[in-house]
Design an enzyme around this catalytic site. Structure first.
Site, short mmCIF file in Angstrom:
data_model
loop_
_atom_site.label_atom_id
_atom_site.label_comp_id
_atom_site.label_asym_id
_atom_site.label_seq_id
_atom_site.Cartn_x
_atom_site.Cartn_y
_atom_site.Cartn_z
N ASN A 31 -14.42 9.69 21.36
CA ASN A 31 -14.14 9.95 19.94
C ASN A 31 -15.26 9.33 19.11
O ASN A 31 -15.92 8.38 19.55
CB ASN A 31 -12.81 9.31 19.54
CG ASN A 31 -12.43 9.61 18.10
OD1 ASN A 31 -12.59 10.75 17.63
ND2 ASN A 31 -11.95 8.62 17.37
N HIS B 163 -15.87 7.70 15.23
CA HIS B 163 -15.10 7.19 14.09
C HIS B 163 -16.07 6.67 13.03
O HIS B 163 -17.04 5.99 13.36
CB HIS B 163 -14.18 6.06 14.56
CG HIS B 163 -13.30 5.54 13.47
ND1 HIS B 163 -12.19 6.22 13.02
CD2 HIS B 163 -13.41 4.43 12.70
CE1 HIS B 163 -11.63 5.53 12.04
NE2 HIS B 163 -12.36 4.45 11.82
N SER C 124 -19.08 4.72 14.97
CA SER C 124 -18.88 4.24 16.34
C SER C 124 -18.44 5.38 17.25
O SER C 124 -17.60 6.19 16.86
CB SER C 124 -17.75 3.19 16.39
OG SER C 124 -17.95 2.15 15.47
N ASP D 236 -8.12 4.42 17.60
CA ASP D 236 -9.45 3.94 17.21
C ASP D 236 -9.77 2.57 17.85
O ASP D 236 -10.58 1.82 17.32
CB ASP D 236 -9.59 3.84 15.68
CG ASP D 236 -9.42 5.18 15.00
OD1 ASP D 236 -9.80 6.21 15.60
OD2 ASP D 236 -8.91 5.22 13.87
#
Ligand code: GRF
Length: 214
Positions: A114, A116, A143, A152
């Site tokens: 992911n 973020h 990030s 997260d």
């Protein structure tokens, strides 16, 4: 540039909206030496502009609307089935605005990334740019992390800081952060495709060394 078909790592990208990170990945995958190809783009929103980006690049696109499922479990099961029909080695969340079930996260453990818009672990969740401004921070950033059950909160792979400048608006800051996102996401996917970036026993490793951020 077209997605090359003779590359080793198959990547499925999940989106919900604009897909500028998807575009950065498409552009990277169009380069001869890039070690990954995007085999499908899946959106939970039929009007996501990223679907058009995928179509323009000749990449398979699918819409799987969460509104057609009774609950999160049913949706995530259907999503897994759809993703797995493309047999990816890596699943990339690129602005996919869904909270994932434990089954989903566990199914793709170690091959789910992911991005973020903050310097995690600071500013998890939404509206990061405004929250950074409100807090008077002088530094912000983006990030890339492996996805775990903590929202997260998974092990960090790569970060890029940007300065917060006098007079910044949330929009100005978002633009500056996105520029970095478009650099670090293709970089992290490249490392993963090369076998350099791995999740080992819950620790993100690059070239067999634990990644220490900051
Ligand atoms: C990015 O800011 C990303 O960090 C966050 O969602 C946004 C997606 O933007 N997860 P885009 O759809 O890639 O333009």
């Amino acid at each position: 540039m077209r997605n090359k078909m003779n590359k080793s790592l198959s990547v499925v990208v999940l989106i919900s909206g604009n897909g500028s990170n998807l575009q950065a990945l498409i552009d990277a995958a169009g380069q001869d030496e890039y070690p990954a190809r995007i085999t499908a783009v899946i959106s939970n929103c039929g009007d996501a502009y990223g679907l058009q980006r995928a179509q323009d690049a000749g990449i398979a696109q699918r819409v799987l609307s969460h509104q057609e499922y009774d609950d999160r479990d049913a949706y995530d099961q259907a999503l897994m089935t759809l993703i797995d029909s493309f047999d990816p080695g890596l699943v990339v969340l690129a602005g996919f605005m869904r909270i994932l079930t434990a089954d989903f996260v566990e199914h793709y453990s170690g091959r789910l990334l992911n991005i973020h818009p903050s310097l995690l672990p600071k500013y998890k969740g939404l509206h990061t740019h405004q929250r950074v401004l409100d807090a008077g921070e002088i530094e912000h950033g983006a990030s890339v992390h492996f996805v775990t059950l903590e929202l997260d909160g998974g092990p960090l792979a790569l970060q890029s800081p940007v300065p917060v400048l006098a007079g910044d608006t949330a929009e100005a800051l978002a633009t500056r952060v996105l520029e970095q996102e478009h650099i670090i996401y293709p970089q992290a996917v490249k490392w993963f495709a090369e076998g350099r970036l791995k999740l080992v026993d819950g620790v993100a490793m690059l070239d067999n060394k634990a990644i220490a951020i900051p």
